[in-house]
Write a protein that holds these residues in place. Sequence first.
Motif, PDB file in Angstrom:
ATOM      1  N   CYS A 409       0.815  -1.219   0.000  1.00 36.38           N
ATOM      2  CA  CYS A 409       0.000   0.000   0.000  1.00 36.38           C
ATOM      3  C   CYS A 409       0.846   1.265   0.000  1.00 36.38           C
ATOM      4  CB  CYS A 409      -0.930   0.016   1.198  1.00 36.38           C
ATOM      5  SG  CYS A 409      -2.150  -1.321   1.189  1.00 36.38           S
ATOM      6  N   SER A 410       2.147   1.153   0.300  1.00 37.06           N
ATOM      7  CA  SER A 410       3.003   2.332   0.294  1.00 37.06           C
ATOM      8  C   SER A 410       3.168   2.887  -1.111  1.00 37.06           C
ATOM      9  CB  SER A 410       4.372   2.003   0.883  1.00 37.06           C
ATOM     10  OG  SER A 410       4.998   0.969   0.135  1.00 37.06           O
ATOM     11  N   SER A 411       3.006   2.032  -2.118  1.00 40.99           N
ATOM     12  CA  SER A 411       3.120   2.486  -3.510  1.00 40.99           C
ATOM     13  C   SER A 411       1.784   2.421  -4.248  1.00 40.99           C
ATOM     14  CB  SER A 411       4.168   1.650  -4.253  1.00 40.99           C
ATOM     15  OG  SER A 411       3.860   0.269  -4.177  1.00 40.99           O
ATOM     16  N   ASN A 412       0.843   1.652  -3.728  1.00 43.64           N
ATOM     17  CA  ASN A 412      -0.494   1.559  -4.316  1.00 43.64           C
ATOM     18  C   ASN A 412      -1.517   1.948  -3.250  1.00 43.64           C
ATOM     19  OD1 ASN A 412       0.269   0.264  -6.940  1.00 43.64           O
ATOM     20  ND2 ASN A 412       0.991  -1.320  -5.536  1.00 43.64           N
ATOM     21  N   GLU A 413      -2.289   2.983  -3.542  1.00 42.56           N
ATOM     22  CA  GLU A 413      -3.182   3.526  -2.529  1.00 42.56           C
ATOM     23  C   GLU A 413      -4.184   2.488  -2.039  1.00 42.56           C
ATOM     24  OE1 GLU A 413      -4.887   7.591  -2.898  1.00 42.56           O
ATOM     25  OE2 GLU A 413      -6.791   6.520  -2.813  1.00 42.56           O
ATOM     26  N   CYS A 414      -4.207   2.288  -0.722  1.00 43.83           N
ATOM     27  CA  CYS A 414      -5.167   1.393  -0.084  1.00 43.83           C
ATOM     28  C   CYS A 414      -6.043   2.207   0.869  1.00 43.83           C
ATOM     29  CB  CYS A 414      -4.458   0.302   0.716  1.00 43.83           C
ATOM     30  SG  CYS A 414      -3.392  -0.789  -0.279  1.00 43.83           S
ATOM     31  N   ARG A 415      -7.325   1.868   0.931  1.00 46.15           N
ATOM     32  CA  ARG A 415      -8.266   2.573   1.792  1.00 46.15           C
ATOM     33  C   ARG A 415      -9.012   1.576   2.663  1.00 46.15           C
ATOM     34  NH1 ARG A 415      -9.698   7.877   0.462  1.00 46.15           N
ATOM     35  NH2 ARG A 415      -8.551   8.716  -1.321  1.00 46.15           N
ATOM     36  N   CYS A 416      -9.186   1.942   3.930  1.00 45.44           N
ATOM     37  CA  CYS A 416      -9.998   1.126   4.831  1.00 45.44           C
ATOM     38  C   CYS A 416     -10.291   1.938   6.084  1.00 45.44           C
ATOM     39  CB  CYS A 416      -9.307  -0.195   5.186  1.00 45.44           C
ATOM     40  SG  CYS A 416      -7.807   0.002   6.166  1.00 45.44           S
ATOM     41  N   THR A 417     -11.208   1.446   6.902  1.00 49.64           N
ATOM     42  CA  THR A 417     -11.536   2.088   8.168  1.00 49.64           C
ATOM     43  C   THR A 417     -10.569   1.566   9.216  1.00 49.64           C
ATOM     44  OG1 THR A 417     -13.860   2.225   7.505  1.00 49.64           O
ATOM     45  CG2 THR A 417     -13.371   2.555   9.837  1.00 49.64           C
ATOM     46  N   ASN A 418      -9.478   2.288   9.381  1.00 47.83           N
ATOM     47  CA  ASN A 418      -8.339   1.859  10.186  1.00 47.83           C
ATOM     48  C   ASN A 418      -8.630   2.040  11.676  1.00 47.83           C
ATOM     49  OD1 ASN A 418      -5.843   1.344  11.272  1.00 47.83           O
ATOM     50  ND2 ASN A 418      -4.741   2.893  10.107  1.00 47.83           N
ATOM     51  N   VAL A 419      -8.648   0.946  12.415  1.00 47.75           N
ATOM     52  CA  VAL A 419      -8.917   0.984  13.850  1.00 47.75           C
ATOM     53  C   VAL A 419      -7.822   0.213  14.581  1.00 47.75           C
ATOM     54  CG1 VAL A 419     -10.513   0.380  15.699  1.00 47.75           C
ATOM     55  CG2 VAL A 419     -11.405   1.134  13.488  1.00 47.75           C
ATOM     56  N   LEU A 420      -7.203   0.855  15.559  1.00 51.03           N
ATOM     57  CA  LEU A 420      -6.210   0.196  16.398  1.00 51.03           C
ATOM     58  C   LEU A 420      -6.847  -0.063  17.764  1.00 51.03           C
ATOM     59  CD1 LEU A 420      -3.313  -0.767  16.951  1.00 51.03           C
ATOM     60  CD2 LEU A 420      -2.729   1.592  17.572  1.00 51.03           C
ATOM     61  N   LYS A 421      -6.992  -1.332  18.116  1.00 55.14           N
ATOM     62  CA  LYS A 421      -7.643  -1.697  19.370  1.00 55.14           C
ATOM     63  C   LYS A 421      -6.604  -1.771  20.486  1.00 55.14           C
ATOM     64  CE  LYS A 421     -11.313  -4.266  17.031  1.00 55.14           C
ATOM     65  NZ  LYS A 421     -12.004  -5.578  16.882  1.00 55.14           N
ATOM     66  N   LEU A 422      -6.870  -1.036  21.586  1.00 49.74           N
ATOM     67  CA  LEU A 422      -5.943  -0.962  22.705  1.00 49.74           C
ATOM     68  C   LEU A 422      -6.650  -1.379  23.992  1.00 49.74           C
ATOM     69  CD1 LEU A 422      -4.393   2.509  21.798  1.00 49.74           C
ATOM     70  CD2 LEU A 422      -3.404   0.263  21.333  1.00 49.74           C
ATOM     71  N   LYS A 423      -5.882  -1.863  24.958  1.00 51.70           N
ATOM     72  CA  LYS A 423      -6.446  -2.356  26.213  1.00 51.70           C
ATOM     73  C   LYS A 423      -6.487  -1.234  27.245  1.00 51.70           C
ATOM     74  CE  LYS A 423      -4.878  -7.144  25.636  1.00 51.70           C
ATOM     75  NZ  LYS A 423      -4.046  -8.248  26.221  1.00 51.70           N
ATOM     76  N   GLN A 424      -7.651  -1.082  27.850  1.00 48.69           N
ATOM     77  CA  GLN A 424      -7.810  -0.079  28.887  1.00 48.69           C
ATOM     78  C   GLN A 424      -6.865  -0.364  30.057  1.00 48.69           C
ATOM     79  OE1 GLN A 424     -11.791   0.305  30.378  1.00 48.69           O
ATOM     80  NE2 GLN A 424     -11.264   1.865  31.895  1.00 48.69           N
ATOM     81  N   GLY A 425      -6.255   0.706  30.576  1.00 43.34           N
ATOM     82  CA  GLY A 425      -5.391   0.593  31.737  1.00 43.34           C
ATOM     83  C   GLY A 425      -3.923   0.409  31.420  1.00 43.34           C
ATOM     84  N   GLN A 426      -3.596   0.117  30.168  1.00 45.96           N
ATOM     85  CA  GLN A 426      -2.204  -0.074  29.803  1.00 45.96           C
ATOM     86  C   GLN A 426      -1.468   1.259  29.652  1.00 45.96           C
ATOM     87  OE1 GLN A 426      -1.963  -2.645  26.289  1.00 45.96           O
ATOM     88  NE2 GLN A 426      -1.362  -4.324  27.624  1.00 45.96           N
ATOM     89  N   ILE A 427      -0.145   1.188  29.787  1.00 47.86           N
ATOM     90  CA  ILE A 427       0.745   2.305  29.474  1.00 47.86           C
ATOM     91  C   ILE A 427       1.357   1.989  28.118  1.00 47.86           C
ATOM     92  CG2 ILE A 427       2.662   3.728  30.232  1.00 47.86           C
ATOM     93  CD1 ILE A 427       0.325   3.628  32.200  1.00 47.86           C
ATOM     94  N   VAL A 428       1.169   2.892  27.163  1.00 41.40           N
ATOM     95  CA  VAL A 428       1.562   2.617  25.779  1.00 41.40           C
ATOM     96  C   VAL A 428       2.548   3.678  25.293  1.00 41.40           C
ATOM     97  CG1 VAL A 428       0.716   2.452  23.409  1.00 41.40           C
ATOM     98  CG2 VAL A 428      -0.600   1.438  25.261  1.00 41.40           C
ATOM     99  N   ASP A 429       3.587   3.224  24.610  1.00 44.91           N
ATOM    100  CA  ASP A 429       4.495   4.113  23.882  1.00 44.91           C
ATOM    101  C   ASP A 429       4.168   4.032  22.400  1.00 44.91           C
ATOM    102  OD1 ASP A 429       5.801   4.843  26.166  1.00 44.91           O
ATOM    103  OD2 ASP A 429       7.644   3.730  25.751  1.00 44.91           O
ATOM    104  N   PHE A 430       3.978   5.187  21.781  1.00 48.81           N
ATOM    105  CA  PHE A 430       3.834   5.251  20.326  1.00 48.81           C
ATOM    106  C   PHE A 430       5.102   5.827  19.737  1.00 48.81           C
ATOM    107  CE2 PHE A 430      -0.811   5.272  21.249  1.00 48.81           C
ATOM    108  CZ  PHE A 430      -1.171   4.220  20.422  1.00 48.81           C
ATOM    109  N   PHE A 431       5.727   5.076  18.838  1.00 50.15           N
ATOM    110  CA  PHE A 431       6.864   5.559  18.065  1.00 50.15           C
ATOM    111  C   PHE A 431       6.304   6.023  16.724  1.00 50.15           C
ATOM    112  CE2 PHE A 431      10.137   2.466  20.171  1.00 50.15           C
ATOM    113  CZ  PHE A 431       9.794   2.976  21.415  1.00 50.15           C
TER     114      PHE A 431
END
Length: 522
Positions: A409-431
């Motif tokens: 998809c980096s060279s060919n456009e892809c589309r979708c409803t992008n959802v990232l599921k995360l757990k409540q109460g966690q400590i998360v680092d996003f890079f």
Amino acid sequence: MSAECFDCPSVVEDCYLEGCNAVDGSVRPAVSTNTQIPGPSIQVCHGDTVRVRLINELVDHSGLTIHWYGMHQIGTNWMDGASMITQCPVPQSSSFVYKFIANPAGTHWWHAHSGYQRDDGMFGSLIVKQPKEAEQNSNEYDVDVAENVIMLLDWSSRPAISVFLMTQSPSRYIDTSKQTFSMLVNGRAISKIPYTGDTNDYYTPLSTFEVDEGLAYRFRLISGVFGWCNMHVSVESHPLTIIALDGYEVMPTEVDSLVVAPGERVDFVLKATAYPSSYCIYFYGTDTSNCTDNGAAMLVYKNQSFGNKICTSTESSNIKSTFSLFDTHALEPLDPQMSISDEKYVISLTSHHSPIVSNDGRISTDGRIPSYQIDNVVFSYPSSPFLTPNLRSFETCSPNGNMLGYASCSSNECRCTNVLKLKQGQIVDFFVINKDSVSHSMHLHGNSFRILALDSVEDITHWTSDKLANVRQTPPELAVIKDTVNVPAHGYAIIRLLLNNPGYWITSPTSMQTIYGMSPAF
């Protein structure tokens, strides 16, 4: 300029008539709120219940929502105002009541969250105050008044969607020089207005801020800029003391100037200790962003006249120091559980430009259609908001958990409803890795985070999570707290947050990329 301005600017008093939106003197369709650009400043106390009735009277029959930028909406996810994420747009001739608790305290704002309405004028400030004794930096200033809110907006003599069509998908038959560009400061920018048969020079007035000699004033700066424009801000002959970022207090830091990215807020203290006169406040684009024009306002000492002074220069010869996030540190104590993260996620920001191809195979040389991606996909809004019974009527995707499956998809456009599921109460680092050639100012709805690292490098496309984990990071207890991070071009940001506010929240750029696909939900 609206019709209520009558003879503005030849009769300068008319520029201040009720209902007059002088802007930069241009005449074009706009979206005003209660006849104002910017809209009304909502100023409340921390913990207040805020009720706002939105009545959609747009003549083009567009739908409307309002996002309450900076509000955590704890227990009121459906009041966040993210169109087609937490609610349906409010139809024309209909109304909707927003009701939420004013939390957290600080300098925040509100804006339309549908289409181009924000850049056409629908935005305003949301100031949540608390008692001075509850503030750690309250001894830094004497005066904190409603009039000292500064709101920025990039403005064109054409509607925002028209500007997009001409700049992103240009035609060789369109003369872009026929339009003007300005940086509005509280709805005003200087512009020379010609009058047939009159040889005098008339200019639309700038916004002015009045001070008393010897007092220290708190100013609340908000960038509502829609384009890729980071603004350099300075005040002639006056240093600035930074005391808060995105509403969160920081160690006071004195600088000559600061840079504010779209969506960011900076509270600074200005001490009126210069010679009593009038001074220019400069707003000009940085070298690393694509600003269409510069802006200005005036600082005037009481009982002083600014006479014929015109602030149009962007000279910065006296600027010696510009503020950086790492020049200061947070004052709010760290939650002990945030010392170490539970999970780490790598988020990539990229852009894709599709060629314009004719049915006989020719490729246009006049422009390409842009789209902006997170984790290689363009976000497609669902057919109904997540917070509806029809949740299962559309499909979602999670490319972050299947990077190999979406590599093409980096060279060919892809589309979708992008959802990232995360757990409540966690400590998360996003890079967050920005592989694009422009910076992206990213806002996280309903949450705040600490910025552990932020930098630009030459070979960012080859960086991995292991390499990012080894970069120098600010200790979490010192890292500033924000809800918006400006990820530099060819750079990265490392942020840490506590997932303690369940709901559907959108992570979006605060500029036009939101419209073109860079908006996943989690």
